[in-house]
Motif scaffolding. Structure first.
Motif, PDB file in Angstrom:
ATOM      1  N   ASP A  39       7.369  11.999  12.915  1.00  0.00           N
ATOM      2  CA  ASP A  39       8.556  11.566  12.177  1.00  0.00           C
ATOM      3  C   ASP A  39       8.308  10.292  11.374  1.00  0.00           C
ATOM      4  O   ASP A  39       9.008  10.021  10.400  1.00  0.00           O
ATOM      5  CB  ASP A  39       9.725  11.307  13.137  1.00  0.00           C
ATOM      6  CG  ASP A  39      10.273  12.594  13.730  1.00  0.00           C
ATOM      7  OD1 ASP A  39       9.882  13.684  13.268  1.00  0.00           O
ATOM      8  OD2 ASP A  39      11.091  12.508  14.662  1.00  0.00           O
ATOM      9  N   SER A  40       7.319   9.507  11.800  1.00  0.00           N
ATOM     10  CA  SER A  40       7.054   8.235  11.131  1.00  0.00           C
ATOM     11  C   SER A  40       6.053   8.339   9.992  1.00  0.00           C
ATOM     12  O   SER A  40       5.813   7.361   9.289  1.00  0.00           O
ATOM     13  CB  SER A  40       6.520   7.223  12.148  1.00  0.00           C
ATOM     14  OG  SER A  40       7.509   6.921  13.113  1.00  0.00           O
ATOM     15  N   CYS A  41       5.470   9.516   9.795  1.00  0.00           N
ATOM     16  CA  CYS A  41       4.457   9.671   8.747  1.00  0.00           C
ATOM     17  C   CYS A  41       5.079   9.542   7.369  1.00  0.00           C
ATOM     18  O   CYS A  41       6.070  10.200   7.059  1.00  0.00           O
ATOM     19  CB  CYS A  41       3.769  11.022   8.872  1.00  0.00           C
ATOM     20  SG  CYS A  41       2.506  11.314   7.614  1.00  0.00           S
ATOM     21  N   ILE A  42       4.484   8.662   6.565  1.00  0.00           N
ATOM     22  CA  ILE A  42       4.978   8.448   5.198  1.00  0.00           C
ATOM     23  C   ILE A  42       4.081   9.109   4.155  1.00  0.00           C
ATOM     24  O   ILE A  42       4.206   8.846   2.961  1.00  0.00           O
ATOM     25  CB  ILE A  42       5.110   6.936   4.897  1.00  0.00           C
ATOM     26  CG1 ILE A  42       3.761   6.212   5.091  1.00  0.00           C
ATOM     27  CG2 ILE A  42       6.195   6.302   5.785  1.00  0.00           C
ATOM     28  CD1 ILE A  42       3.789   4.738   4.643  1.00  0.00           C
ATOM     29  N   ALA A  43       3.167   9.970   4.624  1.00  0.00           N
ATOM     30  CA  ALA A  43       2.299  10.746   3.729  1.00  0.00           C
ATOM     31  C   ALA A  43       1.498   9.873   2.777  1.00  0.00           C
ATOM     32  O   ALA A  43       1.290  10.230   1.619  1.00  0.00           O
ATOM     33  CB  ALA A  43       3.132  11.777   2.958  1.00  0.00           C
ATOM     34  N   CYS A  44       1.008   8.749   3.281  1.00  0.00           N
ATOM     35  CA  CYS A  44       0.254   7.824   2.423  1.00  0.00           C
ATOM     36  C   CYS A  44      -1.163   8.315   2.147  1.00  0.00           C
ATOM     37  O   CYS A  44      -1.791   7.891   1.192  1.00  0.00           O
ATOM     38  CB  CYS A  44       0.219   6.445   3.059  1.00  0.00           C
ATOM     39  SG  CYS A  44      -0.694   6.367   4.613  1.00  0.00           S
ATOM     40  N   GLY A  45      -1.685   9.165   3.037  1.00  0.00           N
ATOM     41  CA  GLY A  45      -3.020   9.711   2.828  1.00  0.00           C
ATOM     42  C   GLY A  45      -4.145   8.836   3.338  1.00  0.00           C
ATOM     43  O   GLY A  45      -5.321   9.202   3.234  1.00  0.00           O
ATOM     44  N   THR A  46      -3.829   7.704   3.914  1.00  0.00           N
ATOM     45  CA  THR A  46      -4.865   6.780   4.387  1.00  0.00           C
ATOM     46  C   THR A  46      -5.734   7.419   5.462  1.00  0.00           C
ATOM     47  O   THR A  46      -6.958   7.252   5.462  1.00  0.00           O
ATOM     48  CB  THR A  46      -4.212   5.500   4.943  1.00  0.00           C
ATOM     49  OG1 THR A  46      -3.432   4.903   3.917  1.00  0.00           O
ATOM     50  CG2 THR A  46      -5.270   4.514   5.436  1.00  0.00           C
ATOM     51  N   CYS A  47      -5.143   8.151   6.370  1.00  0.00           N
ATOM     52  CA  CYS A  47      -5.923   8.768   7.450  1.00  0.00           C
ATOM     53  C   CYS A  47      -6.929   9.772   6.884  1.00  0.00           C
ATOM     54  O   CYS A  47      -8.050   9.877   7.390  1.00  0.00           O
ATOM     55  CB  CYS A  47      -5.001   9.428   8.465  1.00  0.00           C
ATOM     56  SG  CYS A  47      -3.848  10.631   7.785  1.00  0.00           S
ATOM     57  N   VAL A  48      -6.535  10.479   5.860  1.00  0.00           N
ATOM     58  CA  VAL A  48      -7.452  11.428   5.213  1.00  0.00           C
ATOM     59  C   VAL A  48      -8.627  10.670   4.606  1.00  0.00           C
ATOM     60  O   VAL A  48      -9.788  11.074   4.746  1.00  0.00           O
ATOM     61  CB  VAL A  48      -6.725  12.228   4.110  1.00  0.00           C
ATOM     62  CG1 VAL A  48      -7.695  13.156   3.372  1.00  0.00           C
ATOM     63  CG2 VAL A  48      -5.564  13.019   4.696  1.00  0.00           C
ATOM     64  N   ASP A  49      -8.335   9.548   3.963  1.00  0.00           N
ATOM     65  CA  ASP A  49      -9.373   8.775   3.273  1.00  0.00           C
ATOM     66  C   ASP A  49     -10.380   8.155   4.232  1.00  0.00           C
ATOM     67  O   ASP A  49     -11.560   8.050   3.909  1.00  0.00           O
ATOM     68  CB  ASP A  49      -8.721   7.661   2.437  1.00  0.00           C
ATOM     69  CG  ASP A  49      -7.915   8.208   1.274  1.00  0.00           C
ATOM     70  OD1 ASP A  49      -8.130   9.376   0.884  1.00  0.00           O
ATOM     71  OD2 ASP A  49      -7.063   7.474   0.750  1.00  0.00           O
ATOM     72  N   VAL A  50      -9.921   7.711   5.406  1.00  0.00           N
ATOM     73  CA  VAL A  50     -10.833   6.987   6.303  1.00  0.00           C
ATOM     74  C   VAL A  50     -11.609   7.890   7.240  1.00  0.00           C
ATOM     75  O   VAL A  50     -12.593   7.460   7.836  1.00  0.00           O
ATOM     76  CB  VAL A  50     -10.083   5.917   7.142  1.00  0.00           C
ATOM     77  CG1 VAL A  50      -9.414   4.886   6.241  1.00  0.00           C
ATOM     78  CG2 VAL A  50      -9.119   6.548   8.110  1.00  0.00           C
ATOM     79  N   CYS A  51     -11.224   9.118   7.411  1.00  0.00           N
ATOM     80  CA  CYS A  51     -11.904   9.996   8.362  1.00  0.00           C
ATOM     81  C   CYS A  51     -13.325  10.315   7.890  1.00  0.00           C
ATOM     82  O   CYS A  51     -13.502  10.851   6.795  1.00  0.00           O
ATOM     83  CB  CYS A  51     -11.128  11.296   8.556  1.00  0.00           C
ATOM     84  SG  CYS A  51     -11.956  12.403   9.729  1.00  0.00           S
ATOM     85  N   PRO A  52     -14.329   9.999   8.713  1.00  0.00           N
ATOM     86  CA  PRO A  52     -15.724  10.203   8.288  1.00  0.00           C
ATOM     87  C   PRO A  52     -16.169  11.656   8.318  1.00  0.00           C
ATOM     88  O   PRO A  52     -17.222  11.986   7.767  1.00  0.00           O
ATOM     89  CB  PRO A  52     -16.516   9.372   9.308  1.00  0.00           C
ATOM     90  CG  PRO A  52     -15.658   9.379  10.536  1.00  0.00           C
ATOM     91  CD  PRO A  52     -14.230   9.347  10.031  1.00  0.00           C
ATOM     92  N   THR A  53     -15.413  12.517   8.987  1.00  0.00           N
ATOM     93  CA  THR A  53     -15.852  13.910   9.123  1.00  0.00           C
ATOM     94  C   THR A  53     -14.952  14.906   8.395  1.00  0.00           C
ATOM     95  O   THR A  53     -15.158  16.107   8.492  1.00  0.00           O
ATOM     96  CB  THR A  53     -15.910  14.308  10.616  1.00  0.00           C
ATOM     97  OG1 THR A  53     -14.592  14.273  11.163  1.00  0.00           O
ATOM     98  CG2 THR A  53     -16.807  13.373  11.405  1.00  0.00           C
ATOM     99  N   GLY A  54     -13.966  14.404   7.691  1.00  0.00           N
ATOM    100  CA  GLY A  54     -13.073  15.310   6.985  1.00  0.00           C
ATOM    101  C   GLY A  54     -12.190  16.124   7.904  1.00  0.00           C
ATOM    102  O   GLY A  54     -11.734  17.214   7.538  1.00  0.00           O
ATOM    103  N   ALA A  55     -11.946  15.606   9.098  1.00  0.00           N
ATOM    104  CA  ALA A  55     -11.184  16.372  10.080  1.00  0.00           C
ATOM    105  C   ALA A  55      -9.693  16.440   9.764  1.00  0.00           C
ATOM    106  O   ALA A  55      -8.996  17.316  10.274  1.00  0.00           O
ATOM    107  CB  ALA A  55     -11.389  15.778  11.471  1.00  0.00           C
ATOM    108  N   ILE A  56      -9.234  15.495   8.972  1.00  0.00           N
ATOM    109  CA  ILE A  56      -7.826  15.545   8.555  1.00  0.00           C
ATOM    110  C   ILE A  56      -7.802  16.181   7.171  1.00  0.00           C
ATOM    111  O   ILE A  56      -8.238  15.589   6.185  1.00  0.00           O
ATOM    112  CB  ILE A  56      -7.194  14.149   8.557  1.00  0.00           C
ATOM    113  CG1 ILE A  56      -7.321  13.520   9.958  1.00  0.00           C
ATOM    114  CG2 ILE A  56      -5.720  14.233   8.135  1.00  0.00           C
ATOM    115  CD1 ILE A  56      -6.780  12.105  10.052  1.00  0.00           C
TER     116      ILE A  56
END
Ligand code: SF4
Ligand code: SF4
Length: 62
Positions: A39-56
């Motif tokens: 519910d708190s996700c603001i869809a900023c995309g930061t987690c996608v950018d920092v993941c080293p394995t492309g898991a997100i």
């Protein structure tokens, strides 16, 4: 509501996305990172950018 989609098989539990998320959506679980507060996700995309394995792979709205 948004939340990240996580490919569990690709997650190495490094914690980078947990640390980078500005709204504490993610926590490290037993075998991979887990969405604990979608519910708190603001869809900023930061987690996608920092993941080293492309898991997100994407941020989805539902
Ligand atoms: S998209 Fe942004 S707010 Fe949503 S889980 Fe990823 S880092 Fe957190
Ligand atoms: S950054 Fe990627 S590999 Fe690291 S814990 Fe998050 S999803 Fe898993």
């Amino acid at each position: 509501m948004s939340h990240p989609v996580i490919e569990v098989d690709d997650c190495v539990s490094c914690g980078a996305c947990v640390d980078a998320c500005p709204t504490a959506v993610l926590e490290l679980g037993e075998i991979a990172v887990e969405v604990v507060d979608g519910d708190s996700c603001i869809a900023c995309g930061t987690c996608v950018d920092v993941c080293p394995t492309g898991a997100i792979t994407e941020i989805v709205d539902d």
